[in-house]
Structure formats: C-alpha cells, structure tokens
Design an enzyme around this catalytic site. Structure first.
Site, PDB file in Angstrom:
ATOM      1  N   TYR A   1       5.667  13.344  10.056  1.00 56.90           N
ATOM      2  CA  TYR A   1       5.236  12.083  10.644  1.00 56.90           C
ATOM      3  C   TYR A   1       5.818  11.844  12.022  1.00 56.90           C
ATOM      4  O   TYR A   1       6.967  12.179  12.273  1.00 56.90           O
ATOM      5  CB  TYR A   1       5.670  10.911   9.761  1.00 56.90           C
ATOM      6  CG  TYR A   1       4.532  10.336   8.973  1.00 56.90           C
ATOM      7  CD1 TYR A   1       3.552   9.570   9.603  1.00 56.90           C
ATOM      8  CD2 TYR A   1       4.411  10.550   7.614  1.00 56.90           C
ATOM      9  CE1 TYR A   1       2.495   9.043   8.881  1.00 56.90           C
ATOM     10  CE2 TYR A   1       3.354  10.035   6.894  1.00 56.90           C
ATOM     11  CZ  TYR A   1       2.402   9.283   7.526  1.00 56.90           C
ATOM     12  OH  TYR A   1       1.362   8.768   6.818  1.00 56.90           O
TER      13      TYR A   1
ATOM     14  N   HIS B   1       0.236   2.958   2.744  1.00 55.66           N
ATOM     15  CA  HIS B   1      -0.668   3.960   3.297  1.00 55.66           C
ATOM     16  C   HIS B   1      -1.392   4.726   2.191  1.00 55.66           C
ATOM     17  O   HIS B   1      -0.848   5.665   1.614  1.00 55.66           O
ATOM     18  CB  HIS B   1       0.106   4.903   4.220  1.00 55.66           C
ATOM     19  CG  HIS B   1      -0.784   5.773   5.047  1.00 55.66           C
ATOM     20  ND1 HIS B   1      -0.329   6.620   6.011  1.00 55.66           N
ATOM     21  CD2 HIS B   1      -2.135   5.921   5.060  1.00 55.66           C
ATOM     22  CE1 HIS B   1      -1.337   7.261   6.564  1.00 55.66           C
ATOM     23  NE2 HIS B   1      -2.448   6.862   6.004  1.00 55.66           N
TER      24      HIS B   1
ATOM     25  N   ASP C   1      14.411   7.891   6.189  1.00 54.00           N
ATOM     26  CA  ASP C   1      14.339   8.742   7.374  1.00 54.00           C
ATOM     27  C   ASP C   1      15.497   8.554   8.350  1.00 54.00           C
ATOM     28  O   ASP C   1      15.815   9.464   9.110  1.00 54.00           O
ATOM     29  CB  ASP C   1      13.001   8.548   8.092  1.00 54.00           C
ATOM     30  CG  ASP C   1      11.847   9.236   7.355  1.00 54.00           C
ATOM     31  OD1 ASP C   1      12.114  10.097   6.497  1.00 54.00           O
ATOM     32  OD2 ASP C   1      10.682   8.913   7.641  1.00 54.00           O
TER      33      ASP C   1
END
Lengths: 679, 679
Positions: free
Chosen positions: A413, A629, A325
């Site tokens: 996100y 996650h 990211d």
C-alpha cells in the site's frame, strides 16, 4: 614548483573538507525539535557500539529518534525567542541487545548513555529492514520451500517474499520474536502482490534468524501475470487520450521560506520533522494574528501515531494479518522518494531525511518530503452584491494553500500523507490510499462458482481482493492560544416549541458540554450532530467567546471488530473516533510503544481508563481517520487514489475573518512561456 | 458613384445581418437538451403575449425553461448516433396570468401552445427579480416605514431591502402571494447584511403589489459599519503578506472541447445545460471504456433539485426564514458572473446563459459557468516497489481533472457548485459555502450580558450570527451502463467467529441488500457502515460482478427539525440523506414544483409514499448534502469557504483500473516564462 603547487592543492582540499564539515552548523542554528542529524546518528551508533561492542554482543538498532525536550523546557526556550542555548539534545533508542529489548537515552552533548532500561513486558520493537530481508532470504533458500515452489511448477528465482508481523491471538506464554514469511511471484510482472504464493507460510525466529515453522497447506492456481504490471513501459495500446501539458508556474519562486526544518509561509510558522516511526511531525504551528500583531500557537504537535490495518479473512494464511503499520513497520521508515512532476507538482521543493539501518548507521532517504503551494482553482472567499442601487460589488479571492507531503509505502500500500495549511487558519490533514491491494489466490475464475465465504471480491481470475480497513490515528496536541485547553462538545439539540409559543414547532440549539475527564471525551461519530472544539477557557475574544479550534471529521468509520477480538484489544484506540487525554510525554503511540505482538496493555484505551481530568489542562486530541475497504475491480491491479481528510478550523480564534485582508492577486497575469526542456 | 457605394455598403450590412442570424445554426447542430436560445425565449414570449395581450391581461413569466424530450425519445435519438432529426423542442413555462398560476408548454417548431393548465393547488412559482425589486421599492417609499427609519436616526437613502419568502405555518385558508420585506443599512459599508434594520417587517401582496402589513415591533442598536466592508479598496493596513505570483499554464491550450453545450474531455463526454431554477444540469455523462472501446453511460442527469435553508430563530422577525433557494428564488436565476483569475483559475473558459425577465424577454448572464482543468498537485495513483532484488520500480501519475463551476448568490450567501470529472470515472460534486451570514441585530455587545436564548453566536457588537442549516438535494438519475438499474446497500456486518473456528473472534463481511421498493432505500447516514451502490443487474463484468457505481457521501447531516414542523413537512426530503425513486419525468423538484408557501403535498417524501418498485428499473438517487451552521466569529463579516462533497465512484464498472493506461506527463517540463501584462 610542482610540489608547492601540490601542497597548495592539498591545503585547499583540506580547508574545503573542514569547511564542508563545519558548514551545517554555521548555516543555521539547530532547532531543538530537529530530527537527529547524520553526525548525531553516527554519535549514537558509536556510543552504543562502544558500550556493547559487537565483537561479543548482539546489538541491533530497531529505532533511533529524537528524544524531545520536555514540553516546559521547550516552551521556555521558545518564550526566550529562541535566543538562549537550545535544550540538551538527546536521542531515544530502542535496541535489541543480546536478545533483550533496551530503551536507551543518549545525551548528545556529553556523549553518554543517561538511561538504559531493559523492557520485560509484552510486545517487540519495530522490525528492521535488515531482519526482514534476512528472513525472506532464509525462506528462499529453505529446501522444503523450494520444493513447494517447484511442486507448483514455479521458478524459485521469480519468487519474492515479504515478512509479516504475526499479531497476538491470546497466547499466554511469552512469544518469540518471529515473522511469518509469505511469498509472491514475479515471472512477467513487477506486481507480485497480485500473484500470491497462496497456502505456503514460513515462520522465522528473528533472534535466532532461523526457520521454525513451515506449512504448505493448500494449492491454488497462481493468478496470471497478464494485466498486472503497472509500469508505463509494459502497457500496450490503446492508451487513454493524452492531455495537453498543464503546469503550475511561480515566476518569482515560492512564497515559503525553509530554514532548516522550520517552514514559514504566509501567516504560518511551523516546524517539520521526520521520525522513523511516525513519518512527518508538525510542531509548533502558529499563525500570525494581524489584529493582535503576534503569532498565536495552534498545534504543539501533530503526527500519525498509529495505523491499524486488519484484514477480514479467517483462513490460516490470513487471520493474523492485522497490521500496525507505524508500530510494526515504521511509517517513516517506509517513506519513499517522491518523484518531481508526478508525486508533487512542478513548484514543489523537496527535503531529505535520515533513518538508521540495523547497524545504527545513518541512511539517507532522498526527497522524502515535498512542500508546495497548492493552487487548485478553489475560491478562498467571495461575494457578489447586486442589491445595492447603481452598484455592483464583486470581490473574490482565489485559494492558495501550503502542502507538506510524504508517501509511505508499507509493502503493497501507498499512503499519501498531506498536511495542508490555509491562510484562513485551517489545517487540513488528508490521507490518500493508493498502490496495490493485498489479494488472496483462489481457485475461482467467476463469481458464480463461489458458494463459500471468500472474504472479499473476485477482482480477476484467481484473485480475491480481501476486505480490510485502514485506521490512521492522529495525535493532535493542540495548544490553542496557550497550553491550557478544554474539549467541548457542542451538541445541536432539537428543541420542541410549546404550542402558541411561535408558529414554529421546533428548532435546534447548541448545547455545549465541556469534558471534565477522559471518559466524557470518547466519541463515536455518526449518531449525533455535534461540533467538536478545543477551546482555551482562559482566553476570550472581545465578544466574550472562548477562543477555539474545531475538529471537522469527514469520515466517521470505526472498527467493526468485536471488543474481545485480540487484534481489537491491541487496537482498542479504534473503538472511538475521538479521544482526549491530558498531555503526557510518554503517551505518543496509540497502540503502545512495543506493538509487534503487543497484548493491548499499553494503548490509548488503557491510558484512558484512569479517566484523568482534562478540563483546562494541556490536552491531546486523538482522531482516527478510517476507511473500510471492500475492494472493487477498479482497484486491480493498482488502485486509483481514494482520499479522506479532516479539518482543524479556527472557531472564535480570531475576532473576525482572518483572510479579509488578503490582497487579491495581481490582475490579468498572463505568462508568455516557452518550453525549455522536454525530455 | 457615392450612391452606388452607399448601396454596396447597405448590401454588405444586409448580408452581414443575414449571416449573423444564420450563423448559430450553421455553426453547430442544436442538441435536444440545450437550454432555450435567446430566439427561442423570444418566441415563447411572443406566443404568450399574443395569446394573452398585456393590454388587457396581467401576464408575468415566473419560469421559462426547456421541456425535456421524454427519456425514451431522447435515448432513441441518441442510439441513432444523433443523426436523425432532433426531438421536438418544447418550452415549459410557469406564468401568472390574471392572478392565476398557469403551467404551459409551447411547441417551438410549430409555434403553438400545446398545453395550458391552471394550477389550483397550494404553493406559488418562483419569485421574479422584478417583483422583488418592486416590493422593495414600495417599502422604501412607504411613509410608516420611512418614519421607522427616521425614528431610529437612520437615513432612508442608505436603506436597502430584500424580499423574503414567507413559508407556511399551518394556515388552512388560501394564502395570498406575498413576501416579507426586511431591510438593511449601508451608510459606510456595502455589507448591509451585517446591518439589519431589526424589528421592522413589511408584508407586500405581490399580485396587487401593495403593502398589506407593517410591523415595527422592536428597536435594537444598528451594528456599526466599521469592519464589515469586504472590498479591497476599503481595507486598511496591515495586510496579510502577499504571496508570490502563482498561475497554472497550458501552453497548448485546454484538453477539452466544447461544442455548443457538449463537453468532451479525456475519456468523458457530457452535456452541460443551464436552468433558471436548478443552475447547472449535467446530462448524458458517459465515459469511454478503453477495453470495450465504447462510451458507456453513467449519469443521465444530475442537478441540484432543491436547497433548504432553515434558520433556528423563533422570534417574530425570524421564525419564517426557512428558505428554499431553488424553488423560491431560482438557483440558476441567482447565478453570478464569474471573475477570471479569482473565481476560476487562469486556464478556465467561460460560458454564458440566458434567463428571462418577468416580461418574458431573455436576459443574458455572462460568464455564468467556468470550465477548467484542475491540476491541484494530487496523485492519481502511484506505487514504489523496493522488494524486488536489483530493481526499483516507481510509477506515479499526477491527477488532472475537469471542473464545471457555477456560483449562485442567493441574497447574502454564495454557493460554489462544482462538478468534477476524473479520468478514473469518479464524479465529485462539491459545494462551497461563502459570502455573508444572515445576522440578527441585538442589543448585546458582550456574551456575558446574554441570559436569554439568542439563537446563535455573538459575532461582533450587536450582531448575532443565527444558527441555520443548508441542505442541498441532488437529483442523480444514474443510468449505469443502461437505464435499468438497482439500488444496493452493502452493509458491512460484524460476524462473530465460533470458538476454535479461527484464532480470530470476529470479522466483517459484506451483506448486500437490493432495495425492492422505495421504502427499502430511505437511508439516514451515520449509524451503520454501508456502501451505497447503483448497479446494473443486467450487465456483469467478466468476473461476474454486477457493474455499478458507488455513492460516497462525505456529510451525513440531516434535518434536526421535528417531523410535524411546518417547514419540515415542506422539506420532508431532508428526513433521509438518501432516497431512491423510479424515474418519473414530473418528479424533478424535491420540494415540489410550486414551493413558495407550499404545504408539503408535492415532495419527494409524498411521491415516495407510494412505495413503488425500484428493482431493475430506471431509478433516480436523491442525496442531500447537508451543513449545520452554528456561526463562529471567523464568519464575520464574510465567511471563508466551507466545503463538502460527495463522490460517485465506479464500482466493478470497469474490468480493472481504468487509468492504468494514462501516459505520464512529459518529463521535466520546464517553462521559460515572461510576464506579458500585469495590470
């Protein structure tokens, strides 16, 4: 008379304009670590477009940021108490010029390009917003795509697309700079991430800006819009019972001072900068030592160097989703404006930042940081003493800390990035995960129907929350009381006691190992009881302990991918939770400088293969804060924040408790408050 | 006239007294889990002293608490919506009667002793404050001790003593009920823990209340008083810069309702009780499900069952210091009054509690709990959406949670125990460690002088902070949507992908194992990526997922002592971080009911050896939150709070995000505040 009056007005406005242009420099002296100002960004743009006129060059700005002064230069400037001229301001630019990646350095004082190198290695720079938008628009206008949408009975004008970095999966030929465009459906919700147009993938060549691949591989039902919208306006009763008003009040204002980008609060002094790629950068954090009556350095620089977010779905539309990211999307570029009273409490102040568009022009991002004092009801320290005859001692101090916050919304996100400073000397870095999952469309409407591997959890009808990880690696250039530091592992080792030596049979003791070279400092957390310390071997307390800071991790999650997996090679920094390297100005980005389609040849793991000496050197600690996650239904349609953190805590840095001499707050502070305005 | 007036006054006061006696029962209906009231405690005392008149019996009350109704009885009462008569109130008493330990149950409705058993096994009950005070006083008056003090040039009237549990080190004969008294020195400080009278140990027989052992083994310099006092009044400038006033304001008061011991806030409803041994007990915590429009049970009971605090020093004066702060000292008994504005924020409300003295009489403890809404500036959830043309969506909700706090000061240490409830369904248990270290006097004044094992860190001249641990084991009787639950380990397992199966070589998937018996559920944290779940196998979401809650640990510290070490045998519950047992009313105390000098025959580890079935049963999860503590100089003379926590988080418990329908706070709430009173 009228004309003279008009001239006076014109002169007035002229002076006003001049004044407003000059004001920024008059107000405050620039700090060598300040992010590039709009005028500096404009200057960079002017210089580059002058060198490469867009009339006959294809020029796009992929990254523009401050080229930090060299560390010795900066430290020398600091040691002159910032009275000398600030070190030369330089900009570092990554541009695509005529389809090649250039690394440029511009000297902002003499307005010249002092370095211009063409990068020939693997990997590409950050994606710009503009090219992502263009790729998405191409897709929406692409006839086969429109047909696919129509075939599914969907409306093209309710489709929204996103451009996804494609990763690298072992290809040996030189790759094109491409993205995969995948799309989502609105039609009754703003939460299109819960409505993937599963099965359709479009590949766009970013250089030619044209579609070079199109697959419509499978059709699954579109998950319904109902229950996905998260806007207040779209919620129907019943609601949770509203809470009564609660607010934090500072009748005399905040206790911190912000001077440009320098923040001073309580016993802390630090510089807060912004970078398109990293987001917030904390520099030169030093803490006032009451006893020594000086500020002592702690953290030369701290920032999020990279984020690795691999999804665990092998299917054609999903295998490549192993995102970086920071290096692919720009963690700072994706920062969003913070909303007063909601993203930050009532006593927060806000700070803006600037990025550049693809054309190099500065773009203002409002309220990108907030800074506030946190009064959470915690106790800084306390003791009640009842053992002394005729005396009851009770002393307690409430905790108040300072928080710097940024939120980066990388597509679906939202990452809440907090740097918290405590008067006790602790720095706590917290990451909160919230926002929207990346879900997979599916034919299933009940778990009982599922007999194949679906790579996640059935969250709602036709909606699989795909398993994934978030690994945030922090670059922590600690300079504990000076820049020559060592990394010490204090292992707590069980020791057997010989028979009859003591009624005890065992105890643990601290066996400290100083890491000599990089390989000594690679640590997978979890298996051993170890305290991790950065000490200054040249400075001791009066008692003879080396002054130090501890890294206290709260998460030991590491990558579960196999070492030979391509994305793991690119994200090899996730193999260990902790690494230590000697300071090297060029080693900023743990996944490499050019991460998009990188091949893992410029990562923390490759740098560390040299196994350099790190004892009594200027060292950098790299810590990965990780989350596995596996989604749960509560994460649908928007997940409540899940947080983790780590603490940098003084460890024999001070001679004794540095907050013993904190005055308690004035007693019985009661406020008589009337609400001024409730909108 | 005057006499009539006097009679009227008398009648008035008589009515007033009657009214005040009746009032408590009129005000609120008693809950079956309420702690014993002062009148119930008095009743217990009356009944026992009637049965064992103190004129010819030696009777001391070591523990008095509620004997909970049986779980089926309580659940049946609850299912009648609490409209039926509350279950019989009973008290459980541990008394020493004529030098024997009795376990008694008193029926409070018919005022009778319904059970009275003499305990003949190993171990003794909680120490009372009275007997500790008596043992300390004996020591201070003991001529050889006075001589030892004098020999060291110290003043006897500045000496303060403490009674320390002696543990068990393999003795096979029946032990006497004794404590070791060790003393400290004031003389210019209230922080006597930093001034140990090292080398002198006195053993006191608590039953005979006489000294049976005295050792003056070695003399080390007394650490100086200077720099040890932590009271504001004793601090000299310079001080840390004071922060400006900061306070939390709820102009309309708190959002919670406290009805007796029942607390209702937002979507939560729970019962808060107090126990001399455990401190706070959270019971019957249930959360309102907006969709189902019912309260759903989560936690039948949660409390700190035991604390194990072993020190790592083998010397004669130290080896036995392996404390069990709940079972030996009473974690509730050691609770201290909380100070408004310092221990708890401005918006806190306080609750009192009652314990009994050794004579059985109730003793009020003021402000032992505080309850407040926490507004720390955190974000409950958020998202900014920029990908939709012509639309910017930004939705964020600030986090407000509810905290229940108690502080227990067990001698030198202060434990801050927080139970935090979030509207999202999470329960977060946090432990903060602060207060004073247990230090060892030493001849050393600089680390360079040390060539032997000193078992800790030189914190100040003549002061060694001894290495130790804190292990808090929580009893978590989760009843996730009903009392039949299973414990599931969801292991995240790396899976290799066959060649050509996908461009990927690996991914992780969730491999869930349901624990069949107790041995399946013993877990040492750290080595594997595992999610820990308690699920209700009889209840499913609409999607077909079993409803559940996750335990998210933030610390995986476990005991480092060897298995055969005596204190480790007694604290065998620290061998694993997680255990699961079938519910058994008698299995409350992980270190056993009688912990003082216990021999490990009644612990969680021994109960679990039966390896009972735990699948789809009423189960109890035991989690140990551990801290290894190698002291640093910052911990001297009083340590800044060090915290750790765990989270119980809904996991497919709700159909979707349960806080999506939280209304945002009213916008732009600005308060005009004037300070009413600053003392």
């Amino acid at each position: 008379m009228a004309s003279i009056f008009n001239i006076q007005i014109l002169i007035f406005f002229f002076l006003l304009i001049i004044f407003s242009i000059l004001r920024p420099t008059q107000q405050q002296q620039q700090h060598p670590l300040d992010p590039l100002t709009p005028s500096e960004l404009n200057l960079v743009q002017t210089i580059l477009t002058h060198a490469y006129p867009t009339s006959n060059n294809n020029l796009t700005f992929q990254y523009v940021g401050l080229d930090d002064p060299d560390k010795p230069t900066l430290l020398s400037w600091l040691s002159s108490h910032s009275t000398t001229k600030i070190p030369q301001r330089r900009a570092f630019i990554i541009a695509r010029i005529n389809h090649q990646t250039h690394e440029l350095i511009v000297d902002l004082s003499n307005h010249s390009i002092i370095s211009n190198q063409i990068y020939k290695g693997h990997g590409f720079p950050l994606l710009t917003f503009d090219e992502q938008i263009a790729a998405n628009a191409l897709t929406l206008a692409y006839a086969p795509f429109v047909a696919s949408v129509s075939k599914r009975g969907l409306k093209i004008n309710e489709v929204v697309c996103g451009s996804f970095a494609v990763g690298w999966y072992g290809e040996t030929r030189n790759n094109k700079r491409v993205v995969k465009v995948t799309c989502f459906y609105l039609d009754g919700t703003v939460n299109m991430y819960m409505r993937p147009l599963e099965g359709v993938t479009v590949t766009v060549d970013l250089e030619e800006m044209k579609i070079i691949g199109f697959w419509d591989r499978l059709t699954v039902p579109m998950p319904k819009a109902e229950g996905t919208d998260y806007r207040e306006s779209e919620q129907k009763p019943p609601f949770l019972p509203p809470l009564k008003k609660i607010t934090v009040v500072q009748p005399d204002g905040p206790s911190f001072m912000i001077d440009g980008h320098r923040v001073r609060w309580a016993n802390w002094d630090f510089h807060l900068s912004f970078d398109m790629r990293a987001g917030p950068i904390i520099s030169l954090a030093s803490i006032y030592d009451l006893e020594k009556q000086i500020f002592r350095p702690v953290l030369y620089k701290g920032f999020v160097s990279e984020l690795f977010v691999p999804y665990m779905d092998l299917d054609e539309e999903w295998y490549y989703r192993t995102f970086f990211d920071a290096g692919e999307y720009g963690f700072g570029l994706c920062a969003v404006s913070l909303e007063p009273m909601r993203d930050c409490p009532e006593n927060a102040v806000f700070m803006d930042a600037y990025v550049v568009g693809q054309n190099g022009k500065p773009v203002k991002m409002s309220q990108i940081f907030c800074i506030f004092e946190r009064h959470a009801g915690d106790i800084m320290w306390r003791h009640t003493e009842t053992a002394i005859p005729r005396t009851i001692v009770r002393e307690a101090r409430p905790e108040v800390s300072l928080v710097v916050r940024m939120v980066s919304t990388v597509g679906n996100y939202d990452y809440i990035i907090d740097w918290e400073f405590k008067q006790s000397g602790s720095i706590i870095a917290t990451v909160g995960l919230t926002g929207l999952l990346e879900v997979r469309g599916s034919k299933y409407t009940h778990k009982d129907q599922i007999e194949e591997e679906v790579y996640g959890t059935l969250l709602a009808q036709n909606t699989i929350g795909v398993n994934h990880d978030h690994f945030l690696i922090y670059h922590l250039d600690l300079d504990v009381d000076g820049d020559s530091n060592s990394f010490v592992k204090s292992n707590l080792k069980t020791t057997q006691v010989p028979d009859h030596g003591s009624p005890r049979k065992s105890y643990w003791r601290v066996v400290s190992e100083t890491a000599k070279t990089e390989s000594d400092a690679k640590i997978k957390l979890g298996s051993k009881a170890t305290e991790l310390l950065v000490v200054n071997p040249n400075k001791m307390t009066k008692m003879g302990n080396h002054v130090g800071y501890r890294l206290i991790p709260k998460s030991g999650a590491g990558s579960l991918l196999s070492d030979d997996d391509y994305s793991q090679i690119r994200a090899a920094f996730t193999k260990y939770n902790v690494w230590v390297t000697p300071y090297n100005k060029s080693e900023k980005w743990a996944g490499g400088l050019f991460v998009d389609q990188s091949r893992g040849d410029d990562t923390l793991a490759t740098w560390s293969q040299r196994n350099r000496e790190i004892e009594n050197k200027d060292i950098v600690v790299w810590y990965t804060l990780g989350f596995h996650h596996a989604p749960y239904q509560e994460d649908f349609p928007l997940m409540p924040t899940l947080s983790s953190s780590f603490e940098l805590r003084p460890a024999n840095f001070f001679e004794s408790n540095p907050v013993l001499k904190v005055k308690p707050p004035q007693d019985v502070m009661r406020l008589n408050c009337s609400i001024l305005k409730v909108v």
